[in-house]
Design a protein around this motif. Structure first.
Motif, short mmCIF file in Angstrom:
data_model
loop_
_atom_site.label_atom_id
_atom_site.label_comp_id
_atom_site.label_asym_id
_atom_site.label_seq_id
_atom_site.Cartn_x
_atom_site.Cartn_y
_atom_site.Cartn_z
N ASP A 64 0.82 -1.22 0.00
CA ASP A 64 0.00 0.00 0.00
C ASP A 64 0.85 1.26 0.00
N PHE A 65 2.16 1.12 -0.12
CA PHE A 65 3.05 2.28 -0.08
C PHE A 65 3.80 2.38 -1.41
N LEU A 90 -1.17 4.67 0.02
CA LEU A 90 -0.52 5.94 0.32
C LEU A 90 0.58 6.15 -0.70
N ASN A 127 -5.04 10.54 -1.65
CA ASN A 127 -4.08 9.47 -1.40
C ASN A 127 -2.68 9.82 -1.87
N LEU A 145 0.60 12.34 -1.48
CA LEU A 145 1.37 13.35 -0.75
C LEU A 145 2.58 13.74 -1.60
N ILE A 158 7.53 7.58 5.95
CA ILE A 158 6.88 6.32 6.27
C ILE A 158 7.51 5.70 7.52
N ALA A 176 -1.93 1.83 5.95
CA ALA A 176 -1.76 3.07 5.21
C ALA A 176 -2.66 4.17 5.73
N ALA A 177 -3.90 3.86 6.06
CA ALA A 177 -4.83 4.89 6.55
C ALA A 177 -4.35 5.48 7.86
N ARG A 229 -1.25 7.69 7.13
CA ARG A 229 -1.65 8.94 6.49
C ARG A 229 -2.24 9.90 7.51
N GLY A 258 -1.48 17.99 1.24
CA GLY A 258 -0.49 16.91 1.27
C GLY A 258 0.93 17.30 0.92
#
Length: 390
Positions: A97-98, A121, A140, A142, A300, A312-313, A316, A341
């Motif tokens: 998810d990154f 993310l 989503n 940044l 991260i 991820a949520a 973030r 972001g």
């Protein structure tokens, strides 16, 4: 002593018996874009530009992670020039998810809009486009690389501090040059400065042989000025402007005094250690693209360390919250603007041999954070998919 091996915060977490093993795999995706043709080949693009910074970031995360039950991995993906990036992005998102992305704005938005990316993310490390931080923002996505306006606002602050009121501009015809020139105009207006003369660089002659003859005649028509601004983001003609102008005046913008996300001449605030680590790892100096990728990876890692989460949520939410801070070797903690972001960060004003100043400069105040004098402030951004400004 344990404090010699890890930070105080990390040691406190390391000593906790309740820490669970966390394994983070970060995907790095580069979408190759056509390189513009330039007159000089003195500044070749490193093959690992950006990626080298991500690798150093992974190693920095792993240094703390060893004490906290965290492991970090990096998987890389390259989209050849002209190919569709979406299939490879979908493959990467299926594994993590990154996603740290080096890509033009169009590709970034296409990836961010994928159904597979909605719970992920994403980090933009290279596209400086203003719409990405405004009307085209994505919740989503940044941004760890500075926007064009952050760089040009830094220049405008310096110009105002020096009280240079008569300004001229030479802008190239490449889309990147045009965008930078437009950002310059906006920043000058924002800080109450006036552009008195402007010309477009449309030469197709070889300036390596003709600069001493052509540039004086070209700049003579600009009249008198305190500072000559150059918009040459592809590094084509700007190098031939300084010392060849009709009037002996300083040069700034894409050449001369430049505003950069990072520079090898930044050595204060512990930056010399980061520069040294990077040279040892990559065999070259750290470029702004490398720094932006490093910052994304480190953001991260910092969020994982503080939250003890791999979701991820959750990460973030923490990054956009008031508790997040990233030590970025720029003299101030780096934080994310929770309205679009963008990573807040000081902007070095440099020439090839030294750091001249670090923006925001003294006297440029803000009701929340002086770093928000650089780039789009909350009232200026048309981004509506993030939380209300804090």
């Amino acid at each position: 002593m344990r404090t010699l091996l890890c930070t105080i915060a990390a040691c406190a977490l390391w000593a906790s018996p309740s820490l669970a093993q966390i394994d983070i795999v970060i995907q790095y995706l580069q979408v190759e874009a056509p390189a513009p043709s330039t007159l000089s080949n003195l500044d070749p693009r490193p093959e690992d530009l950006g990626l080298a910074g991500a690798r150093v970031g992974i190693e920095d995360n792993a240094t703390t992670g060893r004490f906290l039950g965290q492991t970090y991995g990096l998987q890389t993906h390259t989209v050849p020039e002209g190919d569709d990036p979406l299939p490879i992005a979908i493959t990467a998102l299926a594994q993590s998810d990154f996603l740290v992305i080096d890509a033009p704005a169009k590709a970034l938005l296409a990836i961010a809009d994928l159904p597979e990316a909605q719970g992920a993310l994403l980090f933009n490390t290279s596209a400086p486009d203003m719409p990405l931080r405004s009307e085209a923002c994505r919740p989503n996505l940044l941004h760890t690389g500075p926007s064009l306006a952050m760089r040009t606002d830094a220049l405008a602050q310096f110009i105002q501090t020096r009280r240079w009121t008569d300004l001229a501009l030479i802008a190239g015809e490449h889309p990147l040059d045009i965008a930078f020139a437009e950002a310059l105009r906006g920043s000058l207006k924002k800080f109450g400065l006036t552009l008195n003369a402007e010309k477009t660089w449309a030469f197709d002659a070889d300036m390596r042989r003709n600069a001493a003859q052509e540039v004086p005649l070209f700049t003579q028509e600009l009249g008198d000025y305190d500072l000559l601004l150059v918009a040459d983001e592809i590094q084509d003609f700007g190098r031939y402007i300084a010392f060849n102008t009709w009037r002996p005046r300083p040069v700034a913008g894409s050449e001369g005094l430049t505003a950069a996300g990072w520079s090898t001449v930044v050595e204060q605030w512990g930056a010399a250690q980061l520069q040294s680590r990077f040279r040892d790892a990559a065999g070259r100096d750290m470029a702004p693209e490398d720094y932006a990728a490093w910052a994304a990876i480190r953001a991260i890692g910092e969020a994982v360390t503080r939250t003890q989460s791999a979701e991820a949520a959750s990460l973030r939410a923490y990054m956009l919250g008031p508790e997040f801070e990233l030590a970025g070797f720029k003299g101030r903690p780096l934080t994310f603007r929770n309205w679009n972001g963008q990573l807040r960060q000081p902007i070095p004003l440099v020439h090839p041999r030294a750091l001249v100043a670090l923006a925001p400069l003294e006297g440029f105040l803000h009701q929340r954070n002086e770093l928000d004098t650089l780039g789009l402030d909350a009232p200026e951004s048309a981004c509506t998919t993030f939380e209300a400004p804090q």
